[in-house]
Enzyme design. Structure first.
Site, short mmCIF file in Angstrom:
data_model
loop_
_atom_site.label_atom_id
_atom_site.label_comp_id
_atom_site.label_asym_id
_atom_site.label_seq_id
_atom_site.Cartn_x
_atom_site.Cartn_y
_atom_site.Cartn_z
N PRO A 4 9.54 -4.46 -0.17
CA PRO A 4 10.61 -4.12 0.78
C PRO A 4 10.03 -3.89 2.18
O PRO A 4 8.93 -3.34 2.32
CB PRO A 4 11.21 -2.84 0.21
CG PRO A 4 10.87 -2.87 -1.25
CD PRO A 4 9.53 -3.55 -1.32
N GLY B 190 4.19 -4.13 3.99
CA GLY B 190 4.45 -5.52 3.59
C GLY B 190 4.00 -6.53 4.64
O GLY B 190 3.42 -7.57 4.30
N GLY B 191 4.26 -6.25 5.90
CA GLY B 191 3.86 -7.17 6.97
C GLY B 191 2.35 -7.30 7.02
O GLY B 191 1.81 -8.40 7.13
N SER B 192 1.66 -6.18 6.90
CA SER B 192 0.19 -6.20 6.93
C SER B 192 -0.36 -6.92 5.70
O SER B 192 -1.36 -7.65 5.79
CB SER B 192 -0.37 -4.77 6.94
OG SER B 192 0.19 -4.05 8.00
N ALA B 193 0.30 -6.72 4.56
CA ALA B 193 -0.13 -7.39 3.33
C ALA B 193 -0.03 -8.91 3.51
O ALA B 193 -0.96 -9.65 3.13
CB ALA B 193 0.74 -6.95 2.15
N ASP C 87 -2.73 -1.49 9.85
CA ASP C 87 -2.99 -1.47 8.40
C ASP C 87 -3.66 -2.75 7.90
O ASP C 87 -4.05 -2.84 6.74
CB ASP C 87 -1.68 -1.33 7.61
CG ASP C 87 -0.94 -0.04 7.93
OD1 ASP C 87 -1.56 0.84 8.54
OD2 ASP C 87 0.25 0.06 7.58
N ALA D 63 9.47 -0.04 5.02
CA ALA D 63 9.45 0.94 3.94
C ALA D 63 8.22 1.83 3.96
O ALA D 63 8.12 2.76 3.18
CB ALA D 63 9.51 0.20 2.60
N GLY D 64 7.25 1.50 4.83
CA GLY D 64 5.97 2.23 4.79
C GLY D 64 5.08 1.69 3.69
O GLY D 64 4.08 2.29 3.33
N LEU D 65 5.46 0.51 3.16
CA LEU D 65 4.68 -0.10 2.07
C LEU D 65 3.73 -1.18 2.61
O LEU D 65 3.04 -1.84 1.84
CB LEU D 65 5.63 -0.71 1.02
CG LEU D 65 6.45 0.31 0.23
CD1 LEU D 65 7.56 -0.37 -0.56
CD2 LEU D 65 5.54 1.11 -0.71
N LYS E 2 0.85 -1.21 0.00
CA LYS E 2 0.00 0.00 0.00
C LYS E 2 0.87 1.24 0.00
O LYS E 2 2.05 1.22 0.40
CB LYS E 2 -0.94 0.02 1.22
CG LYS E 2 -0.26 -0.01 2.61
CD LYS E 2 0.21 1.32 3.14
CE LYS E 2 0.87 1.21 4.52
NZ LYS E 2 1.69 2.35 4.90
P1 ATP Z 1 3.87 -0.11 8.24
O1 ATP Z 1 2.81 -1.16 8.07
O2 ATP Z 1 3.95 0.40 9.62
O3 ATP Z 1 3.86 0.93 7.21
P2 ATP Z 1 6.25 -1.01 7.02
O4 ATP Z 1 5.58 -1.14 5.73
O5 ATP Z 1 7.16 0.14 7.21
O6 ATP Z 1 5.18 -0.97 8.15
P3 ATP Z 1 6.72 -3.79 7.15
O7 ATP Z 1 7.36 -4.26 5.92
O8 ATP Z 1 5.27 -4.06 7.31
O9 ATP Z 1 7.05 -2.26 7.32
O10 ATP Z 1 7.53 -4.37 8.37
C1 ATP Z 1 7.39 -3.85 9.68
C2 ATP Z 1 7.96 -4.87 10.65
O11 ATP Z 1 7.06 -5.97 10.73
C3 ATP Z 1 9.29 -5.48 10.22
O12 ATP Z 1 10.35 -4.78 10.83
C4 ATP Z 1 9.22 -6.92 10.71
O13 ATP Z 1 9.98 -7.11 11.87
C5 ATP Z 1 7.77 -7.17 11.04
N1 ATP Z 1 7.19 -8.27 10.24
C6 ATP Z 1 6.55 -9.33 10.71
N2 ATP Z 1 6.10 -10.11 9.72
C7 ATP Z 1 6.46 -9.53 8.58
C8 ATP Z 1 6.28 -9.87 7.21
N3 ATP Z 1 5.62 -10.98 6.83
N4 ATP Z 1 6.79 -9.03 6.28
C9 ATP Z 1 7.40 -7.89 6.66
N5 ATP Z 1 7.63 -7.55 7.95
C10 ATP Z 1 7.15 -8.35 8.90
#
Ligand code: ATP
Length: 413
Positions: free
Chosen positions: A146, A153-156, A195, A149-151, A29
Site C-alpha cells: 500500500p 513502497g516507493g523506495s522498495a 529509505d 503507508a509508511g511501508l 519495510k
Molecule cells: P516513506 O518511504 O516516506 O515511508 P510511504 O511508504 O509512506 O513513504 P510510498 O508508498 O513510498 O509511501 O509512497 C510515497 C509517495 O511516493 C507516493 O505518494 C507516490 O506519489 C510516490 N511514488 C513514486 N513512485 C512510487 C512507487 N513506485 N510506489 C509508490 N509510491 C511511489
C-alpha cells in the site's frame, strides 16, 4: 490447517530473469522504532530509526529500452495492483469494515491513486540514476505494498529497479566501472529517497541521519499483521504536524504515552537504542529473550515519536491503536509516518489467533472468511460495537512476516 497448506514458499528468490528483462522484488519495510533527533538546514528531519524488511513485496520488471523510443519517458510503465493471498508474497489480505463500494474502498486502502505510471515513478527515476537515460526502462510494476503507508513502497520499487538496471546495464555497458558501489552508491540512492539505501539491501538496520547512515543488524523473525486504513499520509505533512506540535510547546503537544515515553524525546531515543540492542547479537533464542525483556520494560507499543501527532489528528488510527493495544499482539506500533500500523505475533499459531481477534468484529466467527482481494463476499459487520462496525474503522489487513533480506534463504513453514 488448510490456510497453511496454501502458503507460498520462498527461498530468497528476489530476482527472476524473463525474455522481457529482469524482475526484482522490492520488499516493504517497517520502522520498528523511530525517534526524531534534529533537523538539517535544508529542513529534513534527522532520525534514529530501526528498519526491518517485511516479506510483503512489489515486483518491478526492467528491460532494455527500445532504441526507437526517446528514453524511458516515452514508454511509461504498466502499474498493476495485486493484493491477494498466495500471490506476490501476500500471505493473507482482507478488507474489514467496508460496507460500501468495495472496489473503491480497497483502492483507497491500497493508496493506488498515489502511484504515478510515468517517468516520475521512483522506479523509473532509479533506472535513469543507475544506467542513464535510454539504456534500460521500467516495463511493469506489480504492486502489493500500500502507498502512503509508511511501508516504503516507493523506495522498495526504486531499489528493485536499481538492482535490475544494474544487472542489465552490466551487460550492456562495458565493465560497469564500479558504478553503484559503496558510499557513492548510498549517496546516489539517498538522492532518490531517504529509505532507498536501506531498501537496496533490506534485512534489519539501525539508521541515523535522514535514514542513510546504516548499521546492519541480524534480522528478527516474527509474523506480522499490517493494518492500512482507507487514508494515506504524506511523510512531509506528518513531519509538519510534528513540528507544529513541538512549536506549540507543552500546551500543544498532545497528551498520551507512546512506548512509555510520554512524549519525551530523549526517552524515544533510548527506547529505539534499547530495541536495536535486542537485535545486536546472539542467536535467535537469545534475541527473543531480550525482546521479551524489552517489552516488559518499555511496553508493547513500540516507540515512534511521530505517532502522537498522527493519532491526535486521526480518530480512525486511534481506534486501531486501541484495538491492537487490547489484542494479544506481542508488540505493535505505527510504521514511519503512517498511515499503516503493524502488530507482531509470536509464531504462526499466534498469528492465526491474532488475525481472528482483529477480523472478529466483522465476521462474528473469528475466522477469516476469505483470503481473497478484491474478491466478492462482503465482510459484514456483525459486531454490536458501533465503534467497530463504523466505516471509520475500515482497513485492509495484510498478514506477512519480518524478512531477513535478500541473499538469505527463507521459507514459510
Ligand atoms: P516513506 O518511504 O516516506 O515511508 P510511504 O511508504 O509512506 O513513504 P510510498 O508508498 O513510498 O509511501 O509512497 C510515497 C509517495 O511516493 C507516493 O505518494 C507516490 O506519489 C510516490 N511514488 C513514486 N513512485 C512510487 C512507487 N513506485 N510506489 C509508490 N509510491 C511511489
Amino acid at each position: 490447517m488448510t490456510e497453511r497448506a496454501a502458503r507460498p514458499h520462498f527461498r530468497g528468490c528476489d530476482v527472476m530473469r524473463s525474455q522481457e528483462g529482469v524482475w526484482v522484488a522490492g520488499r516493504a519495510k517497517l520502522n520498528l522504532g523511530l525517534a526524531v533527533t534534529g533537523r538539517r538546514r535544508d529542513g529534513y528531519h534527522l532520525l534514529l530509526t530501526l528498519f526491518h524488511s517485511v516479506e510483503l513485496h512489489d515486483w518491478v520488471l526492467v528491460g532494455r529500452d527500445d532504441p526507437a523510443a526517446a528514453g524511458p519517458a516515452a514508454a511509461p510503465p504498466e502499474v498493476r495492483w495485486v493484493c491477494r493471498a498466495g500471490e506476490n508474497g501476500v500471505h493473507r489480505a482482507q478488507l474489514v469494515g467496508a460496507g460500501r463500494e468495495r472496489e473503491a474502498v480497497l483502492s483507497r486502502c491500497l493508496g493506488a491513486e498515489l502511484v504515478p505510471a510515468d517517468a516520475s515513478n521512483l522506479a523509473c527515476r532509479a533506472v535513469v540514476e543507475v544506467a542513464g537515460a535510454g539504456i534500460v526502462a521500467v516495463r511493469r510494476i506489480i504492486k502489493s505494498i500500500p502507498a502512503g503507508a509508511g511501508l516504503g513502497g516507493g523506495s522498495a520499487d526504486a531499489a528493485a529497479a536499481w538492482r535490475a538496471a544494474a544487472l542489465l546495464a552490466g551487460v550492456t555497458r562495458a565493465a560497469g566501472r564500479g558504478r553503484g558501489e559503496g558510499e557513492e552508491l548510498i549517496r546516489r540512492a539517498a538522492r532518490l529517497g531517504a529509505d532507498v539505501p536501506f531498501a537496496l539491501t533490506g534485512g534489519a538496520a539501525l539508521a541515523a541521519g535522514i535514514g542513510e547512515e546504516l548499521v546492519r543488524l541480524p534480522p528478527l523473525d516474527f509474523p506480522v499483521i499490517l493494518v492500512k486504513p482507507e487514508f494515506s499520509l504524506a511523510t512531509a505533512e506528518v513531519f509538519g504536524w510534528y513540528d507544529e506540535d513541538r512549536e506549540r510547546g507543552q500546551d500543544g503537544v498532545p497528551t498520551g504515552d507512546v512506548a512509555g515515553a510520554g512524549g519525551d524525546a530523549t526517552r524515544f531515543r533510548e527506547a529505539v537504542l534499547a530495541l536495536a540492542q535486542v537485535l545486536a547479537a546472539g542467536d535467535g533464542k537469545a534475541r527473543r529473550r531480550r525482546f521479551a525483556r524489552y517489552l516488559r520494560i518499555w511496553g508493547r507499543e513500540l516507540p515512534n515519536e511521530l505517532a502522537l501527532s498522527v493519532y491526535h489528528r486521526s480518530p480512525q488510527l486511534e481506534v486501531w491503536r486501541e484495538r491492537l493495544a487490547s489484542s494479544s499482539a506481542l508488540a505493535f506500533g505505527l510504521t514511519g509516518s503512517g498511515s499503516a500500523l503493524f502488530a507482531l505475533a509470536e509464531d504462526d499459531d499466534h498469528l492465526e489467533r491474532l488475525w481472528g481477534e482483529l477480523v472478529r468484529p466483522w465476521t462474528g466467527t473469528g475466522r477469516p472468511p476469505s483470503d481473497l482481494l478484491p474478491a466478492a463476499g462482503e465482510a459484514k459487520a456483525t459486531s454490536t460495537s458501533a465503534a467497530w462496525a463504523a466505516p471509520a474503522a475500515t482497513a485492509l489487513l495484510i498478514a506477512t512476516r519480518l524478512w531477513p533480506g535478500p541473499g538469505l534463504s527463507y521459507r514459510f513453514r
